[in-house]
Design a protein around this motif. Structure first.
Motif, PDB file in Angstrom:
ATOM      1  N   THR A 163     -14.583   5.343  -8.868  1.00 41.17           N
ATOM      2  CA  THR A 163     -13.269   4.595  -8.068  1.00 41.17           C
ATOM      3  C   THR A 163     -12.454   5.589  -8.717  1.00 41.17           C
ATOM      4  O   THR A 163     -11.842   6.249  -9.649  1.00 41.17           O
ATOM      5  CB  THR A 163     -13.310   3.111  -8.755  1.00 41.17           C
ATOM      6  N   PRO A 164     -12.297   6.379  -7.584  1.00 40.89           N
ATOM      7  CA  PRO A 164     -11.315   7.405  -7.437  1.00 40.89           C
ATOM      8  C   PRO A 164     -10.205   6.768  -7.792  1.00 40.89           C
ATOM      9  O   PRO A 164      -9.700   5.693  -6.756  1.00 40.89           O
ATOM     10  CB  PRO A 164     -11.325   8.249  -5.883  1.00 40.89           C
ATOM     11  N   ALA A 165      -8.826   8.068  -7.708  1.00 41.28           N
ATOM     12  CA  ALA A 165      -7.729   7.020  -8.307  1.00 41.28           C
ATOM     13  C   ALA A 165      -7.372   7.174  -6.790  1.00 41.28           C
ATOM     14  O   ALA A 165      -6.939   7.783  -5.622  1.00 41.28           O
ATOM     15  CB  ALA A 165      -6.730   8.308  -9.245  1.00 41.28           C
ATOM     16  N   ARG A 166      -5.895   6.351  -6.916  1.00 36.95           N
ATOM     17  CA  ARG A 166      -5.018   5.739  -6.116  1.00 36.95           C
ATOM     18  C   ARG A 166      -3.808   5.993  -6.302  1.00 36.95           C
ATOM     19  O   ARG A 166      -3.878   5.408  -7.461  1.00 36.95           O
ATOM     20  CB  ARG A 166      -4.786   4.382  -5.116  1.00 36.95           C
ATOM     21  N   LEU A 167      -2.650   5.601  -5.020  1.00 39.00           N
ATOM     22  CA  LEU A 167      -1.374   6.065  -5.205  1.00 39.00           C
ATOM     23  C   LEU A 167      -0.704   4.897  -4.083  1.00 39.00           C
ATOM     24  O   LEU A 167      -1.454   4.487  -3.158  1.00 39.00           O
ATOM     25  CB  LEU A 167      -1.282   7.216  -5.072  1.00 39.00           C
ATOM     26  N   ALA A 168       0.085   4.078  -4.614  1.00 36.08           N
ATOM     27  CA  ALA A 168       1.352   3.775  -3.723  1.00 36.08           C
ATOM     28  C   ALA A 168       2.719   4.270  -3.904  1.00 36.08           C
ATOM     29  O   ALA A 168       2.845   4.541  -4.623  1.00 36.08           O
ATOM     30  CB  ALA A 168       0.684   2.219  -3.571  1.00 36.08           C
ATOM     31  N   ALA A 169       3.160   4.824  -2.491  1.00 37.52           N
ATOM     32  CA  ALA A 169       4.409   5.483  -2.412  1.00 37.52           C
ATOM     33  C   ALA A 169       5.298   5.277  -1.461  1.00 37.52           C
ATOM     34  O   ALA A 169       4.778   4.008  -0.146  1.00 37.52           O
ATOM     35  CB  ALA A 169       4.257   6.783  -2.555  1.00 37.52           C
ATOM     36  N   LEU A 247      10.420  17.817   3.858  1.00 36.97           N
ATOM     37  CA  LEU A 247       9.891  17.878   2.527  1.00 36.97           C
ATOM     38  C   LEU A 247      10.398  16.302   2.797  1.00 36.97           C
ATOM     39  O   LEU A 247      11.216  15.528   3.734  1.00 36.97           O
ATOM     40  CB  LEU A 247      11.297  17.990   2.486  1.00 36.97           C
ATOM     41  N   HIS A 248       9.982  15.205   1.352  1.00 41.09           N
ATOM     42  CA  HIS A 248      10.605  14.036   0.820  1.00 41.09           C
ATOM     43  C   HIS A 248      10.693  13.780   0.306  1.00 41.09           C
ATOM     44  O   HIS A 248      11.007  14.436  -0.768  1.00 41.09           O
ATOM     45  CB  HIS A 248       9.477  13.380   1.531  1.00 41.09           C
ATOM     46  N   MET A 249      11.467  12.634   0.208  1.00 44.63           N
ATOM     47  CA  MET A 249      12.316  11.635  -1.405  1.00 44.63           C
ATOM     48  C   MET A 249      11.318  10.708  -1.194  1.00 44.63           C
ATOM     49  O   MET A 249      10.806  10.052  -0.580  1.00 44.63           O
ATOM     50  CB  MET A 249      13.434  10.674  -0.815  1.00 44.63           C
ATOM     51  N   VAL A 250      10.440  10.610  -2.847  1.00 43.81           N
ATOM     52  CA  VAL A 250       9.471   9.885  -2.733  1.00 43.81           C
ATOM     53  C   VAL A 250       9.440   9.092  -3.988  1.00 43.81           C
ATOM     54  O   VAL A 250      10.177   9.356  -5.132  1.00 43.81           O
ATOM     55  CB  VAL A 250       8.069  10.545  -3.282  1.00 43.81           C
ATOM     56  N   ARG A 251       8.724   7.781  -4.026  1.00 46.35           N
ATOM     57  CA  ARG A 251       9.360   6.937  -5.251  1.00 46.35           C
ATOM     58  C   ARG A 251       7.595   6.385  -4.769  1.00 46.35           C
ATOM     59  O   ARG A 251       6.881   5.735  -4.279  1.00 46.35           O
ATOM     60  CB  ARG A 251      10.294   5.660  -4.915  1.00 46.35           C
ATOM     61  N   LEU A 252       6.690   6.246  -6.464  1.00 43.64           N
ATOM     62  CA  LEU A 252       5.573   6.385  -6.512  1.00 43.64           C
ATOM     63  C   LEU A 252       6.169   4.390  -6.864  1.00 43.64           C
ATOM     64  O   LEU A 252       6.108   3.982  -8.250  1.00 43.64           O
ATOM     65  CB  LEU A 252       4.905   7.371  -7.867  1.00 43.64           C
ATOM     66  N   ASP A 253       5.108   4.027  -6.309  1.00 45.88           N
ATOM     67  CA  ASP A 253       5.674   2.494  -6.538  1.00 45.88           C
ATOM     68  C   ASP A 253       4.261   1.909  -6.877  1.00 45.88           C
ATOM     69  O   ASP A 253       4.376   0.113  -8.124  1.00 45.88           O
ATOM     70  CB  ASP A 253       5.251   1.402  -4.788  1.00 45.88           C
ATOM     71  N   ASP A 254       3.046   2.049  -7.499  1.00 39.02           N
ATOM     72  CA  ASP A 254       1.761   2.060  -7.675  1.00 39.02           C
ATOM     73  C   ASP A 254       0.937   2.761  -8.194  1.00 39.02           C
ATOM     74  O   ASP A 254       0.594   4.138  -7.173  1.00 39.02           O
ATOM     75  CB  ASP A 254       0.996   1.150  -7.162  1.00 39.02           C
ATOM     76  N   LYS A 255      -0.502   2.691  -9.408  1.00 40.62           N
ATOM     77  CA  LYS A 255      -1.361   4.073  -9.405  1.00 40.62           C
ATOM     78  C   LYS A 255      -1.860   3.623  -9.740  1.00 40.62           C
ATOM     79  O   LYS A 255      -1.826   2.801 -11.192  1.00 40.62           O
ATOM     80  CB  LYS A 255      -0.284   4.913 -10.212  1.00 40.62           C
ATOM     81  N   TRP A 256      -3.715   3.855  -9.895  1.00 46.95           N
ATOM     82  CA  TRP A 256      -4.566   3.634  -9.906  1.00 46.95           C
ATOM     83  C   TRP A 256      -5.553   4.012 -10.403  1.00 46.95           C
ATOM     84  O   TRP A 256      -5.394   5.217 -10.194  1.00 46.95           O
ATOM     85  CB  TRP A 256      -5.655   2.890  -9.065  1.00 46.95           C
ATOM     86  N   ASP A 257      -5.907   4.245 -11.900  1.00 47.06           N
ATOM     87  CA  ASP A 257      -6.399   6.048 -12.471  1.00 47.06           C
ATOM     88  C   ASP A 257      -7.761   6.280 -11.661  1.00 47.06           C
ATOM     89  O   ASP A 257      -8.452   4.674 -12.014  1.00 47.06           O
ATOM     90  CB  ASP A 257      -6.503   6.155 -13.897  1.00 47.06           C
ATOM     91  N   PRO A 258      -8.605   7.097 -12.044  1.00 45.12           N
ATOM     92  CA  PRO A 258      -9.877   6.376 -11.514  1.00 45.12           C
ATOM     93  C   PRO A 258     -10.941   6.344 -13.082  1.00 45.12           C
ATOM     94  O   PRO A 258     -10.401   6.211 -13.880  1.00 45.12           O
ATOM     95  CB  PRO A 258     -10.394   8.378 -11.548  1.00 45.12           C
TER      96      PRO A 258
END
Length: 309
Positions: A163-169, A247-258
């Motif tokens: 299952t690939p990595a997933r990000l929410a931001a 350009l963007h300001m980014v807040r990483l809200d969630d992260k799933w590893d592979p």
């Protein structure tokens, strides 16, 4: 009225029997010729006659080749097809009609083959190739390997089942070339807890995304954007981060590893993939063996000496 005039009138309006005008004969002939049934009859006789001339052996030498047998298996197949469609068995009259239709189709099919109508037909060619491929892959599709074989296959092809990595931001668009002052002002307002959806430059870009794979994120923001977000700390505003739009300001809200799921959870997927690969290999080997029995001459191959003087 004089007798001579009466004779003229009689001759004009009452022609003697057996002397139909030429126009009437032509009209009757035209009606006969233009009758659809007559046209189909003539066409059928022409095809039939041509076939007898072109394929005389089919008619005289091998009469058994023109025997059509409707056996019980065929009758049961027709009845089964009818029942699967109408959810009931056919009546005797309906079954007789099914047999009649099948017989007509079989006759036309055999005559088409005898006339060579299947030649150079790409649709028929593709269908036959498809059937051959099905025969070649059916054995692999029915194979039941031991779990040890599947586990080894999983280990050798782990990437395909991971299952690939997933990000929410959350994102704030700063523009393509924002000033340092604007970037600092935006960072300060974000740190103060202001709604990020009300900050930055107006655009049609999303102000964030739910858990998404690399393919989806890079598809929306440009290749490499996912890799820039992955190492960022969770829950903190970072940046600016470059995308294809600016350009963007980014807040990483969630992260799933592979994650590679346990074998038991994906056994069916592994089995299906193993069978597919086995079928592909079996087809390759079979075709290689078949090709070795043919003499292949590539008449379209260019002459390497062509054009030389």
């Amino acid at each position: 009225m004089s007798e001579s005039l009466m004779n003229v009138h009689w001759k004009t309006t009452n022609p003697p029997r057996g002397s139909m005008p030429t126009a009437s004969k032509q009209s009757l002939f035209r009606r006969i010729v233009t009758e659809p049934f007559v046209q189909f009859a003539v066409l059928s006789l022409a095809i039939f006659g041509w076939f007898k001339l072109a394929q005389p052996d089919e008619w005289a030498v091998d009469p058994d080749a023109r025997v059509i047998i409707i056996d019980q298996r065929q009758v049961e197949l027709l009845a089964g097809q009818f029942e699967s469609t109408w959810r009931r068995p056919p009546t005797a009259e309906e079954l007789a009609k099914l047999k009649e239709d099948w017989l007509n189709r079989e006759v036309l099919y055999r005559e088409a083959l005898a006339l060579g109508l299947d030649g150079n037909d790409e649709i028929i060619r593709n269908r036959l190739v498809q059937k051959m491929n099905f025969l070649l892959t059916s054995e692999a599709g029915a194979a039941r390997p031991e779990d040890e074989v599947l586990q080894t296959y999983l280990s050798d092809n782990a990437d395909a089942f991971t299952t690939p990595a997933r990000l929410a931001a959350s994102l704030v668009y700063l523009g393509q070339t924002p000033s340092e002052t604007f970037v600092e002002q935006t960072r300060t307002r974000l740190a103060a807890g202001e709604d990020h959806r009300q900050l930055g430059q107006a655009s049609l870009l999303p102000t964030g995304f739910e858990l998404s794979s690399r393919t989806l994120v890079d598809g929306n923001f440009g290749t490499g954007f996912f890799d820039q977000l992955e190492p960022l700390p969770l829950g903190e505003w970072s940046g600016p981060v470059q995308s294809s739009f600016g350009l963007h300001m980014v807040r990483l809200d969630d992260k799933w590893d592979p994650v590679l799921p346990p074998f038991g959870a994906i056994r069916d997927r592994v089995l299906a993939d193993w069978r597919e690969k086995q079928a592909e290999r079996a087809t390759e080997v079979f075709i290689e063996n078949l090709r070795s029995t043919y003499v292949i001459e590539d008449a379209g191959e260019a002459d390497p000496t062509a054009g030389e003087s």
